[in-house]
Design a protein around this motif. Structure first.
Motif, PDB file in Angstrom:
ATOM      1  N   LYS A 108      -2.910   3.937  -3.010  1.00  0.00           N
ATOM      2  CA  LYS A 108      -2.581   2.571  -4.252  1.00  0.00           C
ATOM      3  C   LYS A 108      -2.359   1.372  -3.518  1.00  0.00           C
ATOM      4  O   LYS A 108      -1.527   1.268  -2.423  1.00  0.00           O
ATOM      5  N   SER A 109      -2.905   0.314  -3.959  1.00  0.00           N
ATOM      6  CA  SER A 109      -2.471  -0.734  -3.419  1.00  0.00           C
ATOM      7  C   SER A 109      -2.207  -2.032  -4.559  1.00  0.00           C
ATOM      8  O   SER A 109      -2.792  -1.994  -5.574  1.00  0.00           O
ATOM      9  N   GLU A 110      -1.422  -2.946  -4.146  1.00  0.00           N
ATOM     10  CA  GLU A 110      -1.085  -3.761  -5.341  1.00  0.00           C
ATOM     11  C   GLU A 110      -0.575  -4.999  -4.549  1.00  0.00           C
ATOM     12  O   GLU A 110      -0.175  -5.241  -3.534  1.00  0.00           O
TER      13      GLU A 110
ATOM     14  N   THR B 159       0.806  -1.168  -0.025  1.00  0.00           N
ATOM     15  CA  THR B 159       0.199  -0.059   0.009  1.00  0.00           C
ATOM     16  C   THR B 159       0.843   1.204   0.197  1.00  0.00           C
ATOM     17  O   THR B 159       1.881   1.321   0.948  1.00  0.00           O
TER      18      THR B 159
ATOM     19  N   ASN C 155      -3.475  10.253  -2.295  1.00  0.00           N
ATOM     20  CA  ASN C 155      -3.952   8.879  -3.240  1.00  0.00           C
ATOM     21  C   ASN C 155      -3.360   7.927  -2.653  1.00  0.00           C
ATOM     22  O   ASN C 155      -2.365   7.640  -2.186  1.00  0.00           O
TER      23      ASN C 155
END
Length: 134
Positions: A127-129, A39, A125
Motif C-alpha cells: 500500500k502507498s499513501e 509504503t 500486499n
C-alpha cells in the motif's frame, strides 16, 4: 520478511508422547517506494488447522528366545509371547480392556490424536499513501 508456524503430534496411550516440529520460511520481495509517499508491505499467511483422533488394533504372535548371561554362565529362555504377556497381565492384575489374548495371538488397542497447522498460501500486499505535508 520471515514467518513461521509449528505443528504438534500427540500420541495418547499409557505413555503420552508429543513431538513438535517448527517450520520457518523466508520471503525475498523487492518493494519500490515512490518519493514523498509512505509504503507499507504486509505479508499475509493463510494457515489451515487439522484435528483428528485415531484408533488401531495391533496383533502379534510368535516365540521369544532370550539369552541371559550371569557371570560365566549363559541360560537360554524360550517361550510363547502370548504366555509371557499373559503371565505379566495376570501378575499386574491389569484389566483395562486395551490388551487381550486369544490363544497364541496378543492384541492391543492404540488410540491417539493428531493436531497440526500448515501454511496454505502467502501473499504480499503493498500500500502507498501520500505523506502529510509539513
Amino acid at each position: 520478511m520471515t514467518g513461521g508456524f509449528g505443528s504438534d503430534i500427540v500420541v495418547a496411550s499409557e505413555d503420552e508422547n508429543t513431538v513438535k516440529h517448527a517450520v520457518s520460511w523466508g520471503l525475498n520481495s523487492t518493494v519500490k517506494a515512490q518519493p514523498n509517499k509512505r509504503t507499507v508491505a504486509e505479508l499475509k499467511i493463510t494457515e489451515t488447522d487439522y484435528n483428528c483422533t485415531f484408533e488401531a488394533e495391533v496383533h502379534i504372535r510368535g516365540r521369544v528366545i532370550v539369552r541371559v548371561s550371569n557371570g560365566g554362565s549363559t541360560q537360554v529362555v524360550e517361550g510363547d509371547i502370548a504366555t509371557i504377556l499373559g503371565d505379566n497381565l495376570k501378575a499386574a492384575a491389569r484389566n483395562d480392556g486395551l490388551m487381550s489374548i486369544q490363544g497364541r495371538k496378543v492384541s492391543w488397542k492404540v488410540k491417539g490424536g493428531l493436531r497440526f497447522r500448515f501454511g496454505v498460501s502467502q501473499d504480499v500486499n503493498v500500500k502507498s499513501e501520500k505523506l502529510p505535508s509539513q
